[in-house]
Design a protein around this motif. Structure first.
Motif, PDB file in Angstrom:
ATOM      1  N   ARG A   1       0.832  -1.201   0.000  1.00 16.22           N
ATOM      2  CA  ARG A   1       0.000   0.000   0.000  1.00 16.22           C
ATOM      3  C   ARG A   1       0.876   1.264   0.000  1.00 16.22           C
ATOM      4  NH1 ARG A   1      -5.447   0.817   2.605  1.00 16.22           N
ATOM      5  NH2 ARG A   1      -5.612   3.002   3.223  1.00 16.22           N
ATOM      6  N   GLU A   2       1.910   1.273   0.851  1.00 17.75           N
ATOM      7  CA  GLU A   2       2.785   2.446   0.939  1.00 17.75           C
ATOM      8  C   GLU A   2       3.557   2.661  -0.358  1.00 17.75           C
ATOM      9  OE1 GLU A   2       5.130   1.603   4.350  1.00 17.75           O
ATOM     10  OE2 GLU A   2       3.430   1.817   5.759  1.00 17.75           O
ATOM     11  N   GLU A   3       3.987   1.564  -0.985  1.00 16.46           N
ATOM     12  CA  GLU A   3       4.721   1.704  -2.247  1.00 16.46           C
ATOM     13  C   GLU A   3       3.819   2.279  -3.323  1.00 16.46           C
ATOM     14  OE1 GLU A   3       8.184   1.954  -4.084  1.00 16.46           O
ATOM     15  OE2 GLU A   3       8.028   0.886  -2.164  1.00 16.46           O
ATOM     16  N   LEU A   4       2.592   1.823  -3.353  1.00 16.64           N
ATOM     17  CA  LEU A   4       1.652   2.324  -4.352  1.00 16.64           C
ATOM     18  C   LEU A   4       1.380   3.818  -4.131  1.00 16.64           C
ATOM     19  CD1 LEU A   4      -0.084   1.383  -6.750  1.00 16.64           C
ATOM     20  CD2 LEU A   4      -1.970   1.118  -5.130  1.00 16.64           C
ATOM     21  N   VAL A   5       1.183   4.214  -2.886  1.00 16.61           N
ATOM     22  CA  VAL A   5       0.957   5.628  -2.597  1.00 16.61           C
ATOM     23  C   VAL A   5       2.181   6.451  -2.982  1.00 16.61           C
ATOM     24  CG1 VAL A   5       0.598   7.309  -0.746  1.00 16.61           C
ATOM     25  CG2 VAL A   5      -0.742   5.196  -0.787  1.00 16.61           C
ATOM     26  N   ARG A   6       3.360   5.966  -2.618  1.00 17.72           N
ATOM     27  CA  ARG A   6       4.589   6.670  -2.967  1.00 17.72           C
ATOM     28  C   ARG A   6       4.715   6.822  -4.481  1.00 17.72           C
ATOM     29  NH1 ARG A   6       7.689   3.357  -0.692  1.00 17.72           N
ATOM     30  NH2 ARG A   6       8.360   4.487   1.165  1.00 17.72           N
ATOM     31  N   GLY A   7       4.493   5.729  -5.200  1.00 18.12           N
ATOM     32  CA  GLY A   7       4.652   5.759  -6.648  1.00 18.12           C
ATOM     33  C   GLY A   7       3.621   6.632  -7.337  1.00 18.12           C
ATOM     34  N   LEU A   8       2.354   6.472  -6.979  1.00 17.10           N
ATOM     35  CA  LEU A   8       1.302   7.240  -7.647  1.00 17.10           C
ATOM     36  C   LEU A   8       1.397   8.725  -7.306  1.00 17.10           C
ATOM     37  CD1 LEU A   8      -1.821   4.905  -7.337  1.00 17.10           C
ATOM     38  CD2 LEU A   8      -0.183   5.100  -9.211  1.00 17.10           C
ATOM     39  N   THR A   9       1.778   9.034  -6.072  1.00 19.23           N
ATOM     40  CA  THR A   9       1.922  10.441  -5.700  1.00 19.23           C
ATOM     41  C   THR A   9       3.004  11.109  -6.532  1.00 19.23           C
ATOM     42  OG1 THR A   9       1.208   9.961  -3.436  1.00 19.23           O
ATOM     43  CG2 THR A   9       2.404  12.017  -3.798  1.00 19.23           C
ATOM     44  N   GLY A  10       4.123  10.417  -6.709  1.00 16.80           N
ATOM     45  CA  GLY A  10       5.200  10.992  -7.505  1.00 16.80           C
ATOM     46  C   GLY A  10       4.878  11.049  -8.982  1.00 16.80           C
ATOM     47  N   LEU A  11       4.335   9.984  -9.534  1.00 17.43           N
ATOM     48  CA  LEU A  11       4.103   9.900 -10.974  1.00 17.43           C
ATOM     49  C   LEU A  11       2.921  10.747 -11.434  1.00 17.43           C
ATOM     50  CD1 LEU A  11       4.610   6.047 -11.322  1.00 17.43           C
ATOM     51  CD2 LEU A  11       6.077   7.784 -12.361  1.00 17.43           C
ATOM     52  N   LEU A  12       1.870  10.761 -10.640  1.00 20.77           N
ATOM     53  CA  LEU A  12       0.625  11.400 -11.080  1.00 20.77           C
ATOM     54  C   LEU A  12       0.405  12.775 -10.467  1.00 20.77           C
ATOM     55  CD1 LEU A  12      -1.766   8.312 -11.019  1.00 20.77           C
ATOM     56  CD2 LEU A  12      -0.111   9.018 -12.752  1.00 20.77           C
ATOM     57  N   GLY A  13       1.297  13.181  -9.579  1.00 22.28           N
ATOM     58  CA  GLY A  13       1.244  14.550  -9.086  1.00 22.28           C
ATOM     59  C   GLY A  13       0.361  14.781  -7.893  1.00 22.28           C
ATOM     60  N   ARG A  14      -0.301  13.748  -7.406  1.00 22.73           N
ATOM     61  CA  ARG A  14      -1.103  13.899  -6.196  1.00 22.73           C
ATOM     62  C   ARG A  14      -1.374  12.516  -5.611  1.00 22.73           C
ATOM     63  NH1 ARG A  14      -6.507  15.819  -9.401  1.00 22.73           N
ATOM     64  NH2 ARG A  14      -7.441  13.767  -9.786  1.00 22.73           N
ATOM     65  N   ALA A  15      -1.618  12.510  -4.310  1.00 20.87           N
ATOM     66  CA  ALA A  15      -1.855  11.244  -3.624  1.00 20.87           C
ATOM     67  C   ALA A  15      -3.173  10.633  -4.077  1.00 20.87           C
ATOM     68  CB  ALA A  15      -1.879  11.469  -2.116  1.00 20.87           C
ATOM     69  N   PRO A  16      -3.245   9.326  -4.211  1.00 23.05           N
ATOM     70  CA  PRO A  16      -4.501   8.680  -4.619  1.00 23.05           C
ATOM     71  C   PRO A  16      -5.520   8.697  -3.486  1.00 23.05           C
ATOM     72  CG  PRO A  16      -2.853   7.029  -4.073  1.00 23.05           C
ATOM     73  CD  PRO A  16      -2.144   8.352  -4.017  1.00 23.05           C
ATOM     74  N   ARG A  17      -6.786   8.585  -3.860  1.00 20.21           N
ATOM     75  CA  ARG A  17      -7.850   8.470  -2.867  1.00 20.21           C
ATOM     76  C   ARG A  17      -7.896   7.021  -2.376  1.00 20.21           C
ATOM     77  NH1 ARG A  17     -10.391  10.734  -7.145  1.00 20.21           N
ATOM     78  NH2 ARG A  17     -11.721   8.906  -7.398  1.00 20.21           N
ATOM     79  N   MET A  18      -7.757   6.839  -1.067  1.00 23.23           N
ATOM     80  CA  MET A  18      -7.768   5.509  -0.472  1.00 23.23           C
ATOM     81  C   MET A  18      -9.157   5.232   0.080  1.00 23.23           C
ATOM     82  SD  MET A  18      -4.631   4.848  -1.139  1.00 23.23           S
ATOM     83  CE  MET A  18      -4.475   3.245  -0.369  1.00 23.23           C
ATOM     84  N   GLN A  19      -9.749   4.099  -0.293  1.00 23.20           N
ATOM     85  CA  GLN A  19     -11.097   3.733   0.108  1.00 23.20           C
ATOM     86  C   GLN A  19     -11.105   2.345   0.731  1.00 23.20           C
ATOM     87  OE1 GLN A  19     -13.568   5.824  -0.078  1.00 23.20           O
ATOM     88  NE2 GLN A  19     -12.728   7.392  -1.443  1.00 23.20           N
ATOM     89  N   ALA A  20     -12.061   2.110   1.606  1.00 24.95           N
ATOM     90  CA  ALA A  20     -12.225   0.779   2.193  1.00 24.95           C
ATOM     91  C   ALA A  20     -12.919  -0.171   1.226  1.00 24.95           C
ATOM     92  CB  ALA A  20     -13.015   0.872   3.498  1.00 24.95           C
ATOM     93  N   ALA A  21     -13.708   0.386   0.292  1.00 18.46           N
ATOM     94  CA  ALA A  21     -14.401  -0.423  -0.716  1.00 18.46           C
ATOM     95  C   ALA A  21     -14.602   0.437  -1.957  1.00 18.46           C
ATOM     96  CB  ALA A  21     -15.748  -0.911  -0.188  1.00 18.46           C
ATOM     97  N   ALA A  22     -14.732  -0.220  -3.095  1.00 20.35           N
ATOM     98  CA  ALA A  22     -14.898   0.509  -4.348  1.00 20.35           C
ATOM     99  C   ALA A  22     -16.202   1.282  -4.328  1.00 20.35           C
ATOM    100  CB  ALA A  22     -14.867  -0.457  -5.529  1.00 20.35           C
ATOM    101  N   ALA A  23     -16.100   2.595  -4.606  1.00 20.11           N
ATOM    102  CA  ALA A  23     -17.300   3.430  -4.581  1.00 20.11           C
ATOM    103  C   ALA A  23     -17.497   4.196  -5.872  1.00 20.11           C
ATOM    104  CB  ALA A  23     -17.226   4.408  -3.397  1.00 20.11           C
ATOM    105  N   GLY A  24     -16.416   4.577  -6.549  1.00 16.22           N
ATOM    106  CA  GLY A  24     -16.524   5.365  -7.763  1.00 16.22           C
ATOM    107  C   GLY A  24     -16.627   4.503  -9.006  1.00 16.22           C
ATOM    108  N   ASP A  25     -16.532   5.165 -10.142  1.00 18.82           N
ATOM    109  CA  ASP A  25     -16.627   4.451 -11.416  1.00 18.82           C
ATOM    110  C   ASP A  25     -15.374   3.652 -11.730  1.00 18.82           C
ATOM    111  OD1 ASP A  25     -19.155   5.462 -11.858  1.00 18.82           O
ATOM    112  OD2 ASP A  25     -18.415   7.224 -12.937  1.00 18.82           O
ATOM    113  N   HIS A  26     -14.219   4.104 -11.196  1.00 18.08           N
ATOM    114  CA  HIS A  26     -12.948   3.435 -11.462  1.00 18.08           C
ATOM    115  C   HIS A  26     -12.261   3.129 -10.143  1.00 18.08           C
ATOM    116  CE1 HIS A  26     -13.039   4.403 -15.805  1.00 18.08           C
ATOM    117  NE2 HIS A  26     -13.628   5.524 -15.397  1.00 18.08           N
TER     118      HIS A  26
END
Length: 717
Positions: free
Chosen positions: A53-78
């Motif tokens: 989880r931490e690696e994914l947050v680190r990677g996505l924050t750096g690559l995509l320019g902002r931290a991802p939204r972390m959810q307990a269950a899928a709620a959005g379209d993607h």
């Protein structure tokens, strides 16, 4: 979060981040990925789940320019969903489909669940999820399409291990990247964050084991205080799927236990090793096992007591077996008496022991029969011991290939041996197909680049990727590494990959062309020494291997000479023994050839040999020109550091460009030295004039022979 803290700082491009820089992608691409990935659903109940989880947050924050939204269950379209059937209800329906992936495998898939577009990173075990996260981040770093993503990955090789030749005093034998990574004095209390970054780097490649100490082992490594230190490292590494191993000194029962013998058949010795294994596993429940160098280069071993290598290995295997540990027993051996041909010794000692080892013994065999040379034929034990698990040992640190300063990508060397056809059982069978494991002698130290130079990182990377799947392409691996390490811009990647793929052949040409080997200076192996003779052992000299005289050059390993070819399968032996069939890159390895032998180029051997030495120098000059073309644009030298992002298209950041350029100057100077010294020496032996157009060495042979380097790196203190 040590690597994340480096991004955008003054040290952003000092090499510490390795291939995990996670710098911002182009805005349009980043926006597209953000849309496709959406929110992240990831468990965090175990240390490995948290690492993923931490690696994914680190990677996505750096690559995509902002931290991802972390959810307990899928709620959005993607959604991007991580987990195993046990940790995620969304992944549980894929349980049966993942049964064939094994514990380390993973599935990356774009699919629809409950009307939502979902990208799965799924595995049977948490460690597989972590490996899958690193694969996904690699795809993002290299700009790959996520449309219709479908990846099923499992490792082809069970044990994927780094061997650290680190001593307890911090010196690294054959290390060219500073002091040891392990600060034994401050362990176990202080667990340097760098240990975690090391574990992350290995997990990103699927490396699952680390031997902490030198194969020339100190018995103290098994003493209680050092076991506590090893246990602290094991705690750091465990969430990343990395087991700790230790090199065991065979005489430890004498040195630590006060016994009068280390005879493997002595009941007291057997009891001592059982007790030691119990002690280790009480501290490190997932301890991997022992690596052993025995009866080689003065190390103690079972032959000291009239016993076989199998007796010695089985002693340790029996002690480890109740705990699930393995013994990696090295096949690199020296006899007390100098053999007629050093290349034959390992086969001679081990071939007759096939089937005599316990099931948890793995025979660790070097890629070639001599010692990590720029080029060797594959080791004849591969394909010759069907009842014994074999482990390929390669050297990531470039002891014989210019240390850390020469740009030499080892992917082609690894690929060459892995794809060698052993003709086991009379049919095609590659070295890769015979492996239960791969071991890489690491060049990882305290240097900020980890490996002593920016390009040497690629050899660590290539080892890990090929250990996971030995059938991968060295060129494809180089392209991934270049894109993640420098820039995904094709104008950067293509020329860098071309440099890398040509670099191994360049060093072969300016050091040991046409099958020559072991021409390095004595002891430290720095610089040319084809004249090296005398000393305690003939097989520690260069003249033993090249055998140049007035009539020709090369080691005759056919039936007329040492008959080393007989150790290979009949079809392979016939090819190597036939002067008309042997590949020219191995010509002088297997044959003593007249100076006027006609080569494929049409030139006589003497002319071809000199031409190869000169070609190697020109190849380094070509690398220099390529690298210069990637220099930062004027006025933007610090752009990448200021932005915390990739440099301008078609260029490399100033900090790393400058260091690589400086190292290429060193490489060119030393390649020229190799060429001139070798040509001067072999001309003195052959008595032949230089071919037309070839420059005379600027100094007489005596000048080169007199050069001394007692403080060369990697050897001594």
């Amino acid at each position: 979060m040590a690597l994340l803290a480096c991004t955008g700082s003054a040290h952003a491009e000092d090499g510490y981040a390795l291939w995990m820089r996670y710098v911002p992608l182009a805005p349009a691409l980043a926006a597209d990925y953000r849309t496709q990935l959406g929110e992240v659903v990831a468990p965090d109940q175990t240390p490995t789940q948290r690492a993923a989880r931490e690696e994914l947050v680190r990677g996505l924050t750096g690559l995509l320019g902002r931290a991802p939204r972390m959810q307990a269950a899928a709620a959005g379209d993607h959604a991007l969903v991580l987990g195993t059937p046990q940790s995620s209800a969304l992944i549980a329906p894929f349980r049966d489909e993942m049964a064939s992936l094994g514990d380390d495998g993973y599935l990356l898939r774009r699919t629809r669940i409950g009307g939502r577009d979902v990208l799965l990173v799924a595995a049977r075990q948490d460690i597989g999820v972590l490996y899958g996260v690193f694969h996904l981040l690699r795809l993002l770093q290299t700009g790959a399409s996520l449309n219709a993503l479908e990846v099923r990955e499992s490792p082809r090789v069970r044990l994927r291990v780094l061997n650290h030749w680190d001593n307890l005093d911090g010196h690294v034998e054959r290390g060219y990247a500073g002091r040891s990574l392990w600060d034994w004095q401050t362990l176990p209390e202080w667990r340097d964050p760098r240990y975690t970054d090391y574990a992350r780097a290995n997990a990103s490649l699927g490396i699952n084991g680390t031997v902490l100490n030198n194969v020339n082992a100190s018995a103290q490594s098994l003493a209680p205080d050092y076991l506590a230190k090893a246990a602290a490292l094991a705690d750091v590494f465990r969430p990343y799927g990395i087991r700790v191993y230790l090199s065991a000194r065979f005489s430890a029962p004498i040195e630590l236990g006060g016994l009068k013998t280390a005879d493997p058949l002595d009941p007291n010795v057997q009891r001592w090793w059982r007790d030691k294994a119990d002690e280790i596993y009480a501290r490190i429940p997932d301890f991997g096992g022992f690596l052993v160098k025995a009866n080689s280069e003065g190390q103690p071993g079972p032959q000291d007591y009239g016993r076989t290598h199998a007796d010695g290995a089985n002693l340790l295997a029996d002690a480890l077996a109740p705990h699930g540990g393995v013994v990696m027993w090295r096949a690199f051996v020296y006899a007390h008496e100098v053999p007629a041909d050093r290349a034959t010794q390992a086969y001679t000692e081990f071939f007759g022991l096939d089937g005599a080892f316990r099931p948890n013994v793995i025979l660790q065999v070097k890629n070639g029969p001599i010692d990590f040379q720029p080029r060797e034929p594959f080791h004849p034990l591969f394909g010759a011991m069907p009842r014994t698990p074999l482990m390929l040992e390669v050297q990531i640190t470039k002891e014989y290939l210019g240390f850390a300063t020469h740009l030499v990508y080892l992917g082609p060397l690894f690929e060459e041996v892995l794809q060698s056809d052993t003709r086991a059982r009379g049919e095609r069978a590659t070295v890769a197909q015979s492996l239960a494991g791969m071991a890489g002698v690491a060049n990882i130290g305290s240097d900020r680049t980890w490996s002593g130079s920016h390009f040497d990182q690629a050899n660590w990377y290539a080892f890990g990727r090929l250990a996971w799947n030995p059938d991968q392409s060295a060129r494809d691996i180089a392209a991934d590494w270049a894109a993640m390490t420098f820039s995904p811009d094709p104008e950067v990647v293509a020329p860098i990959v071309d440099m890398m793929m040509a670099s191994r052949e360049a060093v072969v040409n300016y050091m040991t062309p046409l099958g020559l080997h072991h021409l390095m200076a004595r002891g430290h192996h720095y610089g040319p020494g084809p004249w090296v003779d005398g000393g305690p052992r003939a097989d520690w000299t260069a003249v033993y291997y090249h055998r140049a005289d007035r009539d020709g050059i090369g080691f005759d390993r056919t039936a007329r000479g040492s008959n080393a070819v007989a150790q290979y399968a009949p079809e392979v032996a016939a090819k190597y023994a036939d002067l008309a069939q042997v590949p020219e890159p191995l010509l002088l390895w297997f044959h003593h050839v007249p100076w006027d032998h006609r080569m494929a180029s049409g030139r006589p051997l003497w002319d071809e040999l000199v031409a190869r030495y000169s070609l190697g120098v020109r190849q380094v000059q070509a690398m220099q020109a390529t690298w210069a073309s990637l220099a930062p644009l004027p006025g933007n030298a610090n752009a990448s550091v200021e932005r915390g992002s990739a440099p301008l298209l078609g260029s490399i950041d100033a900090q790393r460009h400058e260091q690589v350029a400086a190292y290429l100057k060193i490489q060119l100077r030393e390649a020229q030295w190799w060429r001139d010294a070798s040509v001067a020496y072999f001309q003195s032996i052959s008595g032949r004039p230089l071919p037309p157009g070839e420059a005379t060495p600027p100094h007489p042979l005596a000048y080169y022979e007199a050069l001394q380097y007692p403080s060369a790196p990697g050897d001594g203190r």
